[in-house]
Design a protein around this motif. Sequence first.
Motif, PDB file in Angstrom:
ATOM      1  N   GLU A  20      -0.256  13.311   5.071  1.00  0.00           N
ATOM      2  CA  GLU A  20      -0.858  12.043   4.610  1.00  0.00           C
ATOM      3  C   GLU A  20      -0.007  11.425   3.494  1.00  0.00           C
ATOM      4  N   MET A  21       0.518  12.276   2.615  1.00  0.00           N
ATOM      5  CA  MET A  21       1.339  11.770   1.503  1.00  0.00           C
ATOM      6  C   MET A  21       2.626  11.141   2.039  1.00  0.00           C
ATOM      7  N   TYR A  22       3.245  11.787   3.028  1.00  0.00           N
ATOM      8  CA  TYR A  22       4.467  11.202   3.609  1.00  0.00           C
ATOM      9  C   TYR A  22       4.160   9.857   4.266  1.00  0.00           C
ATOM     10  N   GLU A  23       2.959   9.754   4.849  1.00  0.00           N
ATOM     11  CA  GLU A  23       2.579   8.495   5.506  1.00  0.00           C
ATOM     12  C   GLU A  23       2.410   7.383   4.457  1.00  0.00           C
ATOM     13  N   VAL A  24       1.830   7.715   3.312  1.00  0.00           N
ATOM     14  CA  VAL A  24       1.701   6.706   2.241  1.00  0.00           C
ATOM     15  C   VAL A  24       3.093   6.307   1.751  1.00  0.00           C
ATOM     16  N   ASP A  25       3.975   7.289   1.627  1.00  0.00           N
ATOM     17  CA  ASP A  25       5.364   6.999   1.220  1.00  0.00           C
ATOM     18  C   ASP A  25       6.018   6.027   2.190  1.00  0.00           C
ATOM     19  N   ARG A  26       5.823   6.310   3.486  1.00  0.00           N
ATOM     20  CA  ARG A  26       6.446   5.468   4.514  1.00  0.00           C
ATOM     21  C   ARG A  26       5.912   4.045   4.417  1.00  0.00           C
ATOM     22  N   LYS A  27       4.591   3.943   4.291  1.00  0.00           N
ATOM     23  CA  LYS A  27       3.980   2.604   4.224  1.00  0.00           C
ATOM     24  C   LYS A  27       4.416   1.872   2.967  1.00  0.00           C
ATOM     25  N   SER A  28       4.489   2.573   1.839  1.00  0.00           N
ATOM     26  CA  SER A  28       4.851   1.857   0.622  1.00  0.00           C
ATOM     27  C   SER A  28       6.291   1.361   0.705  1.00  0.00           C
ATOM     28  N   ALA A  29       7.133   2.078   1.446  1.00  0.00           N
ATOM     29  CA  ALA A  29       8.519   1.604   1.617  1.00  0.00           C
ATOM     30  C   ALA A  29       8.567   0.460   2.633  1.00  0.00           C
ATOM     31  N   GLU A  30       7.896   0.634   3.778  1.00  0.00           N
ATOM     32  CA  GLU A  30       8.031  -0.349   4.863  1.00  0.00           C
ATOM     33  C   GLU A  30       7.103  -1.556   4.687  1.00  0.00           C
ATOM     34  N   ASP A  31       5.836  -1.325   4.363  1.00  0.00           N
ATOM     35  CA  ASP A  31       4.881  -2.444   4.305  1.00  0.00           C
ATOM     36  C   ASP A  31       4.831  -3.091   2.920  1.00  0.00           C
ATOM     37  N   TYR A  32       5.056  -2.289   1.888  1.00  0.00           N
ATOM     38  CA  TYR A  32       4.938  -2.829   0.519  1.00  0.00           C
ATOM     39  C   TYR A  32       6.312  -3.067  -0.119  1.00  0.00           C
ATOM     40  N   LYS A  69      -3.073   2.099  -4.146  1.00  0.00           N
ATOM     41  CA  LYS A  69      -4.373   2.790  -4.150  1.00  0.00           C
ATOM     42  C   LYS A  69      -5.067   2.683  -2.800  1.00  0.00           C
ATOM     43  N   LYS A  70      -4.944   1.480  -2.202  1.00  0.00           N
ATOM     44  CA  LYS A  70      -5.603   1.235  -0.921  1.00  0.00           C
ATOM     45  C   LYS A  70      -5.169   2.282   0.120  1.00  0.00           C
ATOM     46  N   GLU A  71      -3.904   2.625   0.082  1.00  0.00           N
ATOM     47  CA  GLU A  71      -3.400   3.605   1.059  1.00  0.00           C
ATOM     48  C   GLU A  71      -3.853   5.019   0.696  1.00  0.00           C
ATOM     49  N   LEU A  72      -3.901   5.301  -0.608  1.00  0.00           N
ATOM     50  CA  LEU A  72      -4.348   6.649  -1.026  1.00  0.00           C
ATOM     51  C   LEU A  72      -5.793   6.876  -0.605  1.00  0.00           C
ATOM     52  N   LEU A  73      -6.580   5.786  -0.586  1.00  0.00           N
ATOM     53  CA  LEU A  73      -8.003   5.916  -0.254  1.00  0.00           C
ATOM     54  C   LEU A  73      -8.248   6.177   1.233  1.00  0.00           C
ATOM     55  N   GLN A  74      -7.185   6.126   2.031  1.00  0.00           N
ATOM     56  CA  GLN A  74      -7.351   6.391   3.468  1.00  0.00           C
ATOM     57  C   GLN A  74      -7.581   7.877   3.754  1.00  0.00           C
ATOM     58  N   SER A  75      -7.270   8.726   2.791  1.00  0.00           N
ATOM     59  CA  SER A  75      -7.384  10.166   3.049  1.00  0.00           C
ATOM     60  C   SER A  75      -8.839  10.562   3.332  1.00  0.00           C
ATOM     61  N   SER A  76      -9.007  11.548   4.192  1.00  0.00           N
ATOM     62  CA  SER A  76     -10.364  11.989   4.542  1.00  0.00           C
ATOM     63  C   SER A  76     -10.864  13.074   3.592  1.00  0.00           C
ATOM     64  N   LEU A  77     -10.051  13.435   2.599  1.00  0.00           N
ATOM     65  CA  LEU A  77     -10.426  14.505   1.666  1.00  0.00           C
ATOM     66  C   LEU A  77     -10.687  13.908   0.283  1.00  0.00           C
ATOM     67  N   THR A  78     -11.837  14.233  -0.298  1.00  0.00           N
ATOM     68  CA  THR A  78     -12.184  13.696  -1.616  1.00  0.00           C
ATOM     69  C   THR A  78     -12.575  14.832  -2.551  1.00  0.00           C
ATOM     70  N   VAL A  79     -12.070  14.791  -3.769  1.00  0.00           N
ATOM     71  CA  VAL A  79     -12.553  15.711  -4.800  1.00  0.00           C
ATOM     72  C   VAL A  79     -13.779  15.025  -5.393  1.00  0.00           C
ATOM     73  N   TRP A  80     -14.952  15.591  -5.121  1.00  0.00           N
ATOM     74  CA  TRP A  80     -16.225  14.933  -5.473  1.00  0.00           C
ATOM     75  C   TRP A  80     -16.494  15.112  -6.959  1.00  0.00           C
ATOM     76  N   GLN A  81     -16.610  14.016  -7.692  1.00  0.00           N
ATOM     77  CA  GLN A  81     -16.721  14.106  -9.149  1.00  0.00           C
ATOM     78  C   GLN A  81     -17.958  13.398  -9.677  1.00  0.00           C
ATOM     79  N   GLN A  82     -18.116  13.476 -10.987  1.00  0.00           N
ATOM     80  CA  GLN A  82     -19.308  12.909 -11.615  1.00  0.00           C
ATOM     81  C   GLN A  82     -19.529  11.452 -11.228  1.00  0.00           C
TER      82      GLN A  82
END
Length: 507
Positions: free
Chosen positions: A8-20, A210-223
């Motif tokens: 997922e991190m590599y995918e965000v990297d790819r998008k930030s280079a290509e789309d952003y 941030k928008k791309e980071l939020l695509q992940s299906s894993l969340t550290v559930w916090q206060q």
Amino acid sequence: MRCMTESEMYEVDRKSAEDYLLPTTVLMENAGRALADGLKSKLSKEMRICVVTGPGNNGGDGYVLARTLLNEGYAVEVLETVTEAEMSTDEQLYRQIYLKYQGTLTKVDDVDVAAYLVDKDIIVDALFGIGLTGRVRAPFDQWIETINQSGKCVISLDVPSGVSSVAADDLLAIRANHTFIIEAPKPSLFIEATRPFYGEVTVVSIGLPKKELLQSSLTVWQQEDVKQTLQKREPFSHKGNYVHLLVIGGSAFMPGSVKLTSTGAYRTGAGLVTVMTSEEALPMLANGLNEVMYQPLEPEALTDEALAKYDVIACGMGLSETAAGRALLSRVLETKKPLVIDASGLNLLSEDLSRLERRQALTVLTPHPKEMARLSGLSVAAIKRQPFRVVADFAKAHQVYLVLKGAMTLSASPSGEININTTGNSGLSKGGSGDLLTGMVASRVLSDDTPLAGISNAVFLHGLAADLAVSDRHSSYDLTATEVSDYLGRSFQAVLRKNIQASINIK
Ligand SMILES: NC(=O)C1=CN([C@@H]2O[C@H](COP(=O)(O)OP(=O)(O)OC[C@H]3O[C@@H](n4cnc5c(N)ncnc54)[C@H](OP(=O)(O)O)[C@@H]3O)[C@@H](O)[C@H]2O)[C@H](O)CC1
Ligand SMILES: [K+]
């Protein structure tokens, strides 16, 4: 906060280079500087710092960090483990820039690494990041061992080198005192075999969208997640506005289980709790559980008509694993009521999982690893090695909500979304904790923003109650589940009133 797998991190990297249109070198510059900023809290100008770089972009981060610290007057040098030609393109660039700033470079082949490290105070591990696959190969393995044996303070960049996406059985990795993680923790931070390598952790941002980071299906559930998703209690509400829970379980020799489940439910916001239990257990329960109503334990009583008044059923705690218990669970599974299954209920369910496929209402299973092993047919070791995959696969395959209990409890939805819990301590590793949690889960699963949020809120508050008890007048040795339930009030207060977690709270 999101947790991201390596891919997922590599995918965000790819998008930030290509789309952003963000150049990868900018991200590396941001990463190295953010890591240097984080690290400075641990440094003084008198300390001798050595950055050990490897062949990939993690090494590139290391050169940016070294140059940033050098420029600010810190005593830093780099020990490189590969030739320039073996480095990634971006790393080569930042190596050259480091040299332009007159940074000192030493090659591993030119020194005895152990002797070279003797006069250093801090070793920064920039050998491997998320690009490592499998076990660290020679010759890198020897330097990892040398660093681990140096006795120095070791700081890892992004991940401790050697901790790859898949936890190998014979893992060799840097044992860091502190790890500065880029943007989002990786699953290995929450896995028993790999967690100890991280030491303390800090997450730094490098400006990924941030928008791309939020695509992940894993969340550290916090206060803040609990605060945002917890159902509000309205001033004009009455008990009928909150769930009516039917607790089915308990037996002559295990009466306390349903007592804890009922207490957990009431203490987590349920409006009404009815317990259906064996007649032998009744006298022991009624004494001390004033708020609960009772019903005899009879499968024939579980008609759709009789169940209409209940919102959710919690079944299996202290249930006897006999023909009678078996018949009861089968009947409960056939009902159209939302259902939470725990303990003996899970063992009886494991005998025939196809019943889950026939269910027409929401189902939550709350196994510990051994119960998960029975449910999945996998070994406990296999589950612990890849808990994220096991939990997501099972929840999707059987269309259930799944709570895999442990030091880092994972709660999954039928679509494979996972929330990671970081509250709790070893005081919860005792009989009764699970019974209490089941009542809490059943109380919240239909009440909060989504079922997964409700389940995760219950898990968070349960762990936090144990943490508050231990920081008050208990220890993880003496704490009992009943006392955890006594701290649920403080747990809610802490969540609703104070900011208890600025960052992730990891033991
Ligand atoms: N968005 C971000 O998070 C950013 C992170 N950054 C940093 O980049 C690394 C990831 O960089 P990458 O180059 O992809 O990977 P590594 O630095 O971890 O290392 C790759 C090299 O390691 C070799 N390798 C792989 N497995 C092994 C092994 N078992 N033994 C020895 N060597 C291994 C690999 O060689 P191959 O021949 O196998 O391909 C590579 O040479 C991330 O962690 C962050 O630190 C960016 O700076 C900014 C964006
Ligand atoms: K590293």
